[in-house]
Motif scaffolding. Structure first.
Motif, short mmCIF file in Angstrom:
data_model
loop_
_atom_site.label_atom_id
_atom_site.label_comp_id
_atom_site.label_asym_id
_atom_site.label_seq_id
_atom_site.Cartn_x
_atom_site.Cartn_y
_atom_site.Cartn_z
N GLN A 135 0.87 -1.18 0.00
CA GLN A 135 0.00 0.00 0.00
C GLN A 135 0.90 1.22 0.00
OE1 GLN A 135 -2.51 -0.11 3.44
NE2 GLN A 135 -4.19 -1.05 2.35
N THR A 136 0.87 1.96 -1.10
CA THR A 136 1.77 3.12 -1.19
C THR A 136 1.15 4.38 -0.63
OG1 THR A 136 0.96 3.51 -3.44
CG2 THR A 136 2.97 2.19 -3.20
N ALA A 175 4.41 6.51 3.93
CA ALA A 175 5.30 7.05 2.91
C ALA A 175 6.68 7.24 3.51
CB ALA A 175 4.75 8.38 2.40
N GLY A 189 5.76 2.74 2.01
CA GLY A 189 4.52 2.01 1.87
C GLY A 189 4.40 0.91 2.92
N ARG A 190 3.25 0.31 2.99
CA ARG A 190 3.01 -0.76 3.96
C ARG A 190 2.85 -2.07 3.21
NH1 ARG A 190 -2.24 -0.98 7.76
NH2 ARG A 190 -3.13 -2.01 5.97
#
Length: 190
Positions: free
Chosen positions: A103-104, A108, A111-112
């Motif tokens: 997940q960008t 930040a 990301g995750r």
């Protein structure tokens, strides 16, 4: 059980485990649900579900009026806001069960990472929430899953205490205590 063998007949002298018979007498089995005790068990199941649903709606009261626009905790709380983001992400990008993704939009600049093993573990909560989010909104998915998690956790505690041999009042009290526990109310922000 103590057995006495005489004349090739086996008869029971006594019971060494009286608690065992008491515990299994209250256990919810298919035979007890659909057998001769069906109306009583079915009435108890429906009554417990309705009572805990009313209790969950009472402690999250304005939430049921605005399922599509509000989330538990009002949106300024950490866990429900993160769950809202996860439901939005998975309802728009899909719930991946194999491979890895990132997940960008959060954490930040790195990301995750989304680990598929966590999705397999959390499909019980994310699955219905994502399905509702695809049909309605992510806030509706989160709100409905939150209310149903309160009901199901309290109902499960009720049946655990009943299985252990306690009466309906003690089991009802245990389910209500779990539903109103600081852990669940803090996690939901209610």
């Amino acid at each position: 059980m103590l057995w006495h063998i005489a004349d090739r007949r086996v008869r029971v002298i006594g019971n060494r485990y009286p608690i065992k018979d008491r515990v299994f007498e209250h256990f919810l089995t298919p035979s007890s649900l659909f057998g001769r005790r069906r109306p009583r068990r079915l009435t108890e199941i429906v009554g417990v579900g309705v009572a805990y649903l009313a209790m969950a709606l009472a402690i999250t009261w304005p939430l049921v009026l605005h399922l599509g626009t509000r989330i538990p905790g009002g949106g300024n709380f950490s866990d429900p806001t993160g769950y809202y983001n996860d439901l939005w992400y998975f309802s728009t990008h899909g719930l991946k069960l194999v491979g890895t993704a990132v997940q960008t939009a959060i954490d930040a600049p790195f990301g995750r990472p989304i680990v598929p093993a966590s999705n397999l573990e959390q499909i019980v909560s994310f699955g219905p929430g994502v399905a509702i989010a695809r049909i309605w909104t992510p806030s509706a998915g989160l709100s409905i899953v939150a209310i149903l998690s309160l009901v199901s956790s309290a109902g499960t505690m009720y049946w655990l205490v009943r299985w252990l041999g306690a009466g309906m009042i003690a089991a009802g009290w245990a389910g209500a205590a779990l539903m109103l526990s600081p852990y669940l109310t803090y996690r939901l922000g209610v």
